[in-house]
Scaffold this active site. Sequence first.
Site, short mmCIF file in Angstrom:
data_model
loop_
_atom_site.label_atom_id
_atom_site.label_comp_id
_atom_site.label_asym_id
_atom_site.label_seq_id
_atom_site.Cartn_x
_atom_site.Cartn_y
_atom_site.Cartn_z
N GLU A 133 -4.27 47.89 -0.57
CA GLU A 133 -5.37 47.87 0.39
C GLU A 133 -6.04 46.52 0.28
OE1 GLU A 133 -6.97 52.46 0.63
OE2 GLU A 133 -8.36 50.85 0.16
N TYR A 182 -7.61 59.25 3.16
CA TYR A 182 -8.27 58.68 1.98
C TYR A 182 -9.51 59.52 1.71
CZ TYR A 182 -10.54 54.87 -0.76
OH TYR A 182 -11.16 54.11 -1.71
N ASP A 219 -20.16 50.01 1.27
CA ASP A 219 -19.72 49.54 -0.04
C ASP A 219 -20.90 49.30 -0.96
OD1 ASP A 219 -16.75 49.20 -0.01
OD2 ASP A 219 -17.25 48.05 1.79
#
Lengths: 276, 403
Positions: free
Chosen positions: A49, A175, A60
Amino acid sequence: MSRIAERFAALKADGRAALVPFITAGDPHPNITVGLMHDMVEAGADLIELGVPFSDPMADGPVIQRASERALAHHVSLDDVIGMVKTFRQDDPDTPVILMGYLNPVEVMGYAAFARRAAQAGVDGALTVDVPPEEGHDLIQALRDEGLDAIYLAAPTSHRQRLEMIADAATGFIYYVSLKGVTGSANLVLDDVAKKLAEIRAVTDMPLGVGFGIKDAAMAADMAKIADAVVVGSALVSRVEANASKPDKIGAELKQLLQEMRQAMDDAGRESASPS
Amino acid sequence: MDKNDSFMNMPDDKGHFGPYGGIFVAETLMEALQELRGAYEKYLQDADFLAELDADLQHYVGRPSPIYHAERLSRENGGAQIYLKREDLNHTGAHKVNNTIGQALLAKRMGKTRIIAETGAGQHGVATATVAARLGLECVVYMGEVDVARQEANVYRMRLLGAEVRSVSSGSKTLKDALNEAMRDWVATVDDTFYIIGTVAGPHPYPAMVRDFQAIIGREARQQIQDMTGHLPDALVACVGGGSNAIGLFYPFLDDKEVAIYGVEAAGEGLETGRHAAPLCAGEPGVLHGNRTYLMEDRDGQIIETHSISAGLDYPGVGPEHAWLKDTGRANYVAIDDQEALAAFHRLTRTEGIIPALESSHAIAYGLKLAATMKPDQVVLVNLSGRGDKDMHTVAAIEGIEI
């Protein structure tokens, strides 16, 4: 069959879970990213990734935000990142690469242009973090037109109806964000993750990756017992950061952590596969 | 009017204003946004909730805020009559509290015990800390390091009110980074935490919800100006950062086609310098902070730093409804630079004895320009969104004075 599907099929036949490292492209310098990708494959990575730097990475934590800031100090663009994958592909035709990032740089390039350039460079899929299935129709279509997988996130808070929507939108793998919080957070509870993965498996046969909060070999091994792929990001990016001033050491640092994880995951796989 | 011709039935079911708005967040926030949307849609129809909100707006905020005919200013300026909607007279000194009262009451109904907010100039942070203190809710306010330094007084006010102010040192260290940080907090704390966004940006339902709480400005003004002048105003003027005071004033007038609408962005050091905060005037559509809208971005799609003398306008995005109103042509968006805003700040202060916030000074400056091109029997209604007490240090520093 896409490179991602092929890779998961092969791993499944071996009874192994995929090790999926994440690094931000261009961190700490655009010159070393392709080398790091090869290093990670050598250390046992099954799929890479590659983070596309963005000025406002809302989902994030501070570790990956700082990685974006280091890359953006060198003005690393989406085009540059696609170029890095193209260079990587010259020496590695097999390891799937997905781009992970935020929508705005893709929006500026245009969905069709992005999908075309990425596919031509040898990118296999894209995960645009801030595009839920509700807003994803046009982007997914553009990716599919070029044979790229649209990877989607599932979260602890995603209930059955949302999981079905995600399963419809996603190709390649799903994911699972294993805890509430941003990347690099703490407190992963294995039983909770296993329970949620079972819920997701009830709505899809797609491979399931688990990420957010996997810091060391022991955690990677635990996750490998219940998931099809183990994604490790902040733990690697922290090592990049710690060595940002001596970039020639970064490859060895990443390899060491990945080799430990790979070993622990494979040992755990053998244990659970052996008759008891 | 045919419902299809109305400008007042946006957003659609997915939170879209034409191509703008929507929900662009990670999956980790989707459930929280759906829960919020459910509560917002339920309580905006709930008589008890609305009665409590009205009572608070009347007795705690001091609504309705008056409309004031700035006669001396109008006479000196020449042209149209300038009227000011006095949001500066609200408790806490700006329009922000209209929204924080609404969202905090919603938080209480949803059983949330902790409030978080982002702030630029500090006005929204103060308004949030204020209602949190009153309702006994824990409160954390995220504020960029740069803004913490230039808005010291508001930081202290928030702390006095019991809020924890967390300084944000990532990115450009201003409002956009504070918003990123608040979103990160919320992702990890959704169970007990309500995120009070201060402007009409963010993912659906925020742009619609904040507009609905701020639309009290326009509803009052529409009635008041007709009571005072016998007709609707010829033009509305309001400053636009994220755009909450502007949409609050504009929204109830959107279907009054004879009323011209002007949103005023911050031209900073000048649109031609690139050092400004005017995405509608000089930006491009893109996606940031959960919605599609006009943005300040570079050619790679990275968000660029903004510049304005006023911290409250220093934001690279803008509410998606403004983006839509621009494209449809229903509203006009213009820009006023730092110097023009400062001149208007002094002019209103000296001629009317009203010290406006630097944000609102942008609206005053454009209102004066516009009025000068109009006839004396015409009316320009300017939203005086906040008072200038918080800006004393900034203005004094520009004049070389240390307070």
